[in-house]
Motif scaffolding. Structure first.
Motif, PDB file in Angstrom:
ATOM      1  N   HIS A 250       0.795  -1.235   0.000  1.00 22.32           N
ATOM      2  CA  HIS A 250       0.000   0.000   0.000  1.00 22.32           C
ATOM      3  C   HIS A 250       0.825   1.281   0.000  1.00 22.32           C
ATOM      4  O   HIS A 250       0.282   2.378  -0.072  1.00 22.32           O
ATOM      5  CB  HIS A 250      -0.973   0.016   1.177  1.00 22.32           C
ATOM      6  N   SER A 251       2.160   1.179   0.084  1.00 22.28           N
ATOM      7  CA  SER A 251       2.972   2.387   0.205  1.00 22.28           C
ATOM      8  C   SER A 251       3.856   2.653  -1.005  1.00 22.28           C
ATOM      9  O   SER A 251       4.642   3.605  -0.988  1.00 22.28           O
ATOM     10  CB  SER A 251       3.848   2.291   1.464  1.00 22.28           C
ATOM     11  N   ALA A 252       3.756   1.856  -2.053  1.00 24.79           N
ATOM     12  CA  ALA A 252       4.589   2.047  -3.243  1.00 24.79           C
ATOM     13  C   ALA A 252       3.971   3.122  -4.135  1.00 24.79           C
ATOM     14  O   ALA A 252       3.433   2.849  -5.217  1.00 24.79           O
ATOM     15  CB  ALA A 252       4.747   0.731  -3.994  1.00 24.79           C
ATOM     16  N   ARG A 253       4.094   4.359  -3.698  1.00 23.67           N
ATOM     17  CA  ARG A 253       3.447   5.459  -4.414  1.00 23.67           C
ATOM     18  C   ARG A 253       4.002   5.641  -5.823  1.00 23.67           C
ATOM     19  O   ARG A 253       3.278   6.040  -6.742  1.00 23.67           O
ATOM     20  CB  ARG A 253       3.618   6.743  -3.608  1.00 23.67           C
ATOM     21  N   ARG A 265      -5.313   2.238 -16.060  1.00 17.99           N
ATOM     22  CA  ARG A 265      -6.415   2.654 -15.195  1.00 17.99           C
ATOM     23  C   ARG A 265      -6.163   2.320 -13.730  1.00 17.99           C
ATOM     24  O   ARG A 265      -5.825   1.186 -13.367  1.00 17.99           O
ATOM     25  CB  ARG A 265      -7.699   1.985 -15.649  1.00 17.99           C
ATOM     26  N   ILE A 266      -6.306   3.314 -12.877  1.00 17.88           N
ATOM     27  CA  ILE A 266      -6.319   3.162 -11.427  1.00 17.88           C
ATOM     28  C   ILE A 266      -7.462   4.015 -10.884  1.00 17.88           C
ATOM     29  O   ILE A 266      -8.003   4.877 -11.588  1.00 17.88           O
ATOM     30  CB  ILE A 266      -4.979   3.575 -10.765  1.00 17.88           C
ATOM     31  N   GLU A 267      -7.840   3.792  -9.626  1.00 18.82           N
ATOM     32  CA  GLU A 267      -8.974   4.498  -9.036  1.00 18.82           C
ATOM     33  C   GLU A 267      -8.635   4.968  -7.624  1.00 18.82           C
ATOM     34  O   GLU A 267      -7.891   4.283  -6.905  1.00 18.82           O
ATOM     35  CB  GLU A 267     -10.194   3.555  -8.958  1.00 18.82           C
ATOM     36  N   ALA A 268      -9.170   6.111  -7.245  1.00 25.37           N
ATOM     37  CA  ALA A 268      -9.058   6.560  -5.857  1.00 25.37           C
ATOM     38  C   ALA A 268      -9.864   5.621  -4.965  1.00 25.37           C
ATOM     39  O   ALA A 268     -10.913   5.114  -5.365  1.00 25.37           O
ATOM     40  CB  ALA A 268      -9.560   7.993  -5.720  1.00 25.37           C
ATOM     41  N   LYS A 269      -9.358   5.387  -3.754  1.00 22.36           N
ATOM     42  CA  LYS A 269     -10.030   4.456  -2.834  1.00 22.36           C
ATOM     43  C   LYS A 269     -10.100   5.052  -1.434  1.00 22.36           C
ATOM     44  O   LYS A 269      -9.115   5.609  -0.945  1.00 22.36           O
ATOM     45  CB  LYS A 269      -9.276   3.118  -2.777  1.00 22.36           C
ATOM     46  N   PRO A 270     -11.246   4.936  -0.757  1.00 21.53           N
ATOM     47  CA  PRO A 270     -11.326   5.378   0.643  1.00 21.53           C
ATOM     48  C   PRO A 270     -10.385   4.566   1.525  1.00 21.53           C
ATOM     49  O   PRO A 270     -10.069   3.413   1.227  1.00 21.53           O
ATOM     50  CB  PRO A 270     -12.789   5.115   1.015  1.00 21.53           C
ATOM     51  N   VAL A 479      -5.361   3.890  -3.182  1.00 24.10           N
ATOM     52  CA  VAL A 479      -5.574   3.662  -4.619  1.00 24.10           C
ATOM     53  C   VAL A 479      -6.015   2.213  -4.820  1.00 24.10           C
ATOM     54  O   VAL A 479      -5.524   1.312  -4.141  1.00 24.10           O
ATOM     55  CB  VAL A 479      -4.281   3.929  -5.423  1.00 24.10           C
ATOM     56  N   ARG A 480      -6.934   1.997  -5.730  1.00 25.40           N
ATOM     57  CA  ARG A 480      -7.286   0.642  -6.148  1.00 25.40           C
ATOM     58  C   ARG A 480      -6.878   0.460  -7.605  1.00 25.40           C
ATOM     59  O   ARG A 480      -7.118   1.334  -8.442  1.00 25.40           O
ATOM     60  CB  ARG A 480      -8.783   0.377  -6.001  1.00 25.40           C
ATOM     61  N   ILE A 481      -6.261  -0.690  -7.882  1.00 24.10           N
ATOM     62  CA  ILE A 481      -5.922  -1.050  -9.260  1.00 24.10           C
ATOM     63  C   ILE A 481      -6.975  -2.059  -9.706  1.00 24.10           C
ATOM     64  O   ILE A 481      -7.023  -3.170  -9.171  1.00 24.10           O
ATOM     65  CB  ILE A 481      -4.512  -1.647  -9.348  1.00 24.10           C
ATOM     66  N   CYS A 499      -2.562  -7.296  -7.265  1.00 24.92           N
ATOM     67  CA  CYS A 499      -2.622  -8.272  -6.180  1.00 24.92           C
ATOM     68  C   CYS A 499      -2.335  -7.625  -4.836  1.00 24.92           C
ATOM     69  O   CYS A 499      -1.497  -6.718  -4.726  1.00 24.92           O
ATOM     70  CB  CYS A 499      -1.594  -9.377  -6.450  1.00 24.92           C
ATOM     71  N   GLY A 500      -3.032  -8.075  -3.793  1.00 25.27           N
ATOM     72  CA  GLY A 500      -2.691  -7.713  -2.419  1.00 25.27           C
ATOM     73  C   GLY A 500      -3.155  -6.345  -1.973  1.00 25.27           C
ATOM     74  O   GLY A 500      -4.043  -5.724  -2.571  1.00 25.27           O
ATOM     75  N   GLU A 501      -2.529  -5.865  -0.901  1.00 26.68           N
ATOM     76  CA  GLU A 501      -2.943  -4.609  -0.277  1.00 26.68           C
ATOM     77  C   GLU A 501      -2.769  -3.419  -1.200  1.00 26.68           C
ATOM     78  O   GLU A 501      -3.603  -2.513  -1.234  1.00 26.68           O
ATOM     79  CB  GLU A 501      -2.152  -4.379   1.020  1.00 26.68           C
ATOM     80  N   GLY A 502      -1.655  -3.364  -1.930  1.00 31.06           N
ATOM     81  CA  GLY A 502      -1.391  -2.210  -2.772  1.00 31.06           C
ATOM     82  C   GLY A 502      -2.414  -2.026  -3.864  1.00 31.06           C
ATOM     83  O   GLY A 502      -2.683  -0.906  -4.294  1.00 31.06           O
ATOM     84  N   ALA A 503      -2.988  -3.124  -4.326  1.00 31.91           N
ATOM     85  CA  ALA A 503      -4.006  -3.052  -5.371  1.00 31.91           C
ATOM     86  C   ALA A 503      -5.404  -2.840  -4.795  1.00 31.91           C
ATOM     87  O   ALA A 503      -6.362  -2.615  -5.532  1.00 31.91           O
ATOM     88  CB  ALA A 503      -3.980  -4.324  -6.211  1.00 31.91           C
ATOM     89  N   GLY A 504      -5.516  -2.943  -3.465  1.00 32.04           N
ATOM     90  CA  GLY A 504      -6.802  -2.710  -2.811  1.00 32.04           C
ATOM     91  C   GLY A 504      -7.616  -3.959  -2.557  1.00 32.04           C
ATOM     92  O   GLY A 504      -8.831  -3.869  -2.336  1.00 32.04           O
ATOM     93  N   TYR A 505      -6.961  -5.148  -2.526  1.00 30.67           N
ATOM     94  CA  TYR A 505      -7.705  -6.393  -2.386  1.00 30.67           C
ATOM     95  C   TYR A 505      -7.329  -7.197  -1.149  1.00 30.67           C
ATOM     96  O   TYR A 505      -7.615  -8.395  -1.071  1.00 30.67           O
ATOM     97  CB  TYR A 505      -7.506  -7.256  -3.647  1.00 30.67           C
ATOM     98  N   ALA A 506      -6.710  -6.568  -0.180  1.00 33.89           N
ATOM     99  CA  ALA A 506      -6.328  -7.271   1.042  1.00 33.89           C
ATOM    100  C   ALA A 506      -6.138  -6.242   2.145  1.00 33.89           C
ATOM    101  O   ALA A 506      -6.034  -5.034   1.895  1.00 33.89           O
ATOM    102  CB  ALA A 506      -5.051  -8.090   0.836  1.00 33.89           C
ATOM    103  N   GLY A 507      -6.070  -6.745   3.396  1.00 31.82           N
ATOM    104  CA  GLY A 507      -5.874  -5.859   4.539  1.00 31.82           C
ATOM    105  C   GLY A 507      -5.186  -6.583   5.676  1.00 31.82           C
ATOM    106  O   GLY A 507      -5.789  -6.829   6.706  1.00 31.82           O
ATOM    107  N   GLY A 508      -3.934  -6.929   5.496  1.00 29.68           N
ATOM    108  CA  GLY A 508      -3.217  -7.658   6.532  1.00 29.68           C
ATOM    109  C   GLY A 508      -2.446  -8.825   5.945  1.00 29.68           C
ATOM    110  O   GLY A 508      -2.594  -9.174   4.768  1.00 29.68           O
TER     111      GLY A 508
END
Length: 529
Positions: A250-253, A265-270, A479-481, A499-508
């Motif tokens: 989640h931190s690889a800006r 394409r990427i999307e803003a995410k809450p 961000v969500r990919i 894949c994973g947290e950075g793409a917005g599909y996991a949390g831990g």
């Protein structure tokens, strides 16, 4: 004969085998000598009554020898000469478990990690803690094992919606974790033990013919005909493979910026943002266990808190009993705080993120942010810009060298400057500052209302003996990919698997690992198809 039994026993008796044998004998009314052993299926703490009890679910062996707990065997194939390979960007839980899954299917994983191996990474963490010097490529978030390696090792996910939890836990045990994680209600490995486990995973990947490359920061994607033809790294190397799993965390800006620059394409995410709250561990123990001291048999107590304040949810995040607050920034001139615990959880403080849900509407309504970022607020990176904006404000308020701004809890809630601060586990140090000038107004207001309400749930929680430290801002990716729900492919790029947290599909750790396995399985299915 085997029989499943549930017992509730005092903490001091829970691991005494001879006493548990007596409980089993009484529970099913058989002779003590008939009880030959037992296996713990589940263990949890019940602290609802006057005295805490341990609730055990056991498989008892009656008049037959006990069996060792079975950890399923995993066969990793030799892929030195495999005809197919997959590039995995990122060596966090998602990337590592994706690689292990590919090995089982005979496909060669090639991991590119921007940071360093665990052993070398430790030196950079020491520089962060002792000198306030942060290496943007090797820190608490970047390096072998990702953020999970040095962020406590909690394995709390019990939902199987994203994959098989037990498979993940068994894999950790295979690589050196204590088998207790298989049955504890809140399993925890510990930051001191995770590095050896992560190293063992990497050694398995390499021994099977996979590749793990460190200090390989991805700087470009060469795309032809809507496919990634090659991956370029900062040192000038290029890598090719049939598919690319993007598991950067989640931190690889820079990766988000690269995708946006490439018009992928990427999307803003809450996400959620707030502070770390730290209390004496003894205070949390006394409140949660309802006794003067927990003694030697109970673990340091944890807590989980949530309140709805007006339209915002406020909740505890990554609670660390007996832990420390760690500096988790990944860019210069920013303050990010996180928490971790060693396996014994034997530090004198308890800390937890206390964070507020942040929506796109909240962020777009901040006048100062609009002024600083202008037209960038129209890009899908605007939630990332907001996150960075708050972290930079925290750095400025702290005064430099990763010193973090902090206040006593009641002072913050009553808008008073803290003249002094209590001791704090955050090693770079804390500095008294008005956090209402660091945090956005909607976050400040929500926290100021939530902390007194939390004090009604945990006696002593709302206290000036507690210190709050800003800012806890990396709860999840801003961000969500996007990806197809069936193929798990990005909708534009035909061989890119977010894949994973950075793409917005996991949390831990566990959910990221499960997503890594799931994506790897999708890659294998696509290759076979």
């Amino acid at each position: 004969m085997q029989q499943t039994i549930t017992l509730r026993v005092p903490p001091e008796e829970a691991e005494n085998a001879s006493i548990i044998h007596q409980y089993i004998s009484s529970a099913i009314n058989i002779a003590l000598g008939a009880v030959k052993g037992y296996t713990v299926l589940k263990s949890s703490i019940d602290a609802r009554g006057k005295k805490p009890l341990i609730q055990l679910s056991l498989l008892a062996y009656i008049n037959e020898p006990p069996q060792k707990r079975a950890v399923p065997e995993i066969i990793y194939k030799d892929v030195h000469r495999a005809p197919r390979s997959v590039i995995i960007i990122g060596a966090g839980p998602a990337g590592l478990f994706a690689a292990l899954q590919l090995l089982q299917q005979g496909i060669k994983p090639i991991i590119l990690e921007r940071g360093k191996a665990v052993r070398e990474r430790r030196r950079d963490l020491a520089a962060i803690n002792k000198l306030g010097i942060m290496n943007p490529e090797s820190n608490y978030c970047f390096g072998e094992g990702g953020a999970g390696t040095y962020s406590d090792g909690k394995l709390y996910t019990r939902s199987n919606k994203r994959g098989n939890v037990n498979s993940i836990l068994n894999t950790f045990v295979r690589f050196g974790a204590d088998e207790k994680i298989l049955y504890q209600a809140h399993p925890h490995i510990g930051t001191n033990k995770l590095p050896q486990i992560i190293t063992a995973m990497r050694e398995q990947i390499v021994a099977s013919g996979g590749e793990v490359h460190f200090n390989k920061k991805v700087t470009d994607l060469i795309i032809e005909n809507d496919r990634i033809k090659a991956i370029k790294t900062a040192d000038g190397d290029a890598f090719t493979a049939g598919a690319v799993i993007l598991a950067t965390g989640h931190s690889a800006r820079d990766i988000f910026h690269l995708l946006h620059h490439k018009k992928i394409r990427i999307e803003a995410k809450p996400f959620a943002l707030g502070v770390r709250a730290e209390h004496p561990q003894a205070l949390i123990d006394q409140s949660q266990y309802k006794c003067p001291a927990r003694g030697q048999w109970l673990p340091p107590a944890s807590y989980s808190l949530v309140e709805q304040v007006n339209t915002h949810g406020v909740f505890s995040f990554c609670m660390c009993p007996g832990g420390i607050i760690a500096p988790a920034a990944t860019d210069e001139n920013e303050i990010v705080v996180n928490g971790w615990s060693p396996s014994k959880r034997n530090n004198p403080h308890a800390n937890s993120g206390i964070v507020v849900q942040v929506t796109e509407k909240d962020v777009r309504a901040i006048p100062a942010l609009k002024k600083d970022y202008g037209s960038k607020m129209n890009s899908p990176l605007f939630m990332l810009h907001f996150q960075q904006w708050v972290e930079q404000a925290a750095f400025k308020a702290g005064g430099g060298k990763l010193v973090a701004p902090a206040q006593r809890m009641v002072d913050f809630c009553t808008s008073r400057i803290s003249e002094t601060l209590p001791g704090c586990s955050y090693l770079p140090g804390i500095h008294s500052a008005p956090l209402w000038e660091v945090l956005p107004p909607f976050v400040t207001k929500a926290l100021q209302k939530a902390f007194p309400l939390f004090g009604q749930k945990i006696k002593g929680y709302y206290s000036n003996d507690a210190v709050i430290v800003a800012t806890e801002s990396r709860t999840s990716s801003p961000v969500r990919i996007p990806r197809d729900s069936n193929s798990l492919l990005h909708p534009q790029i035909k061989n890119l698997y977010p894949c994973g947290e950075g793409a917005g599909y996991a949390g831990g750790i566990v959910s990221a690992a499960m997503d890594g396995e799931r994506v790897a399985a999708a890659v294998c299915a696509a290759f076979k198809g």
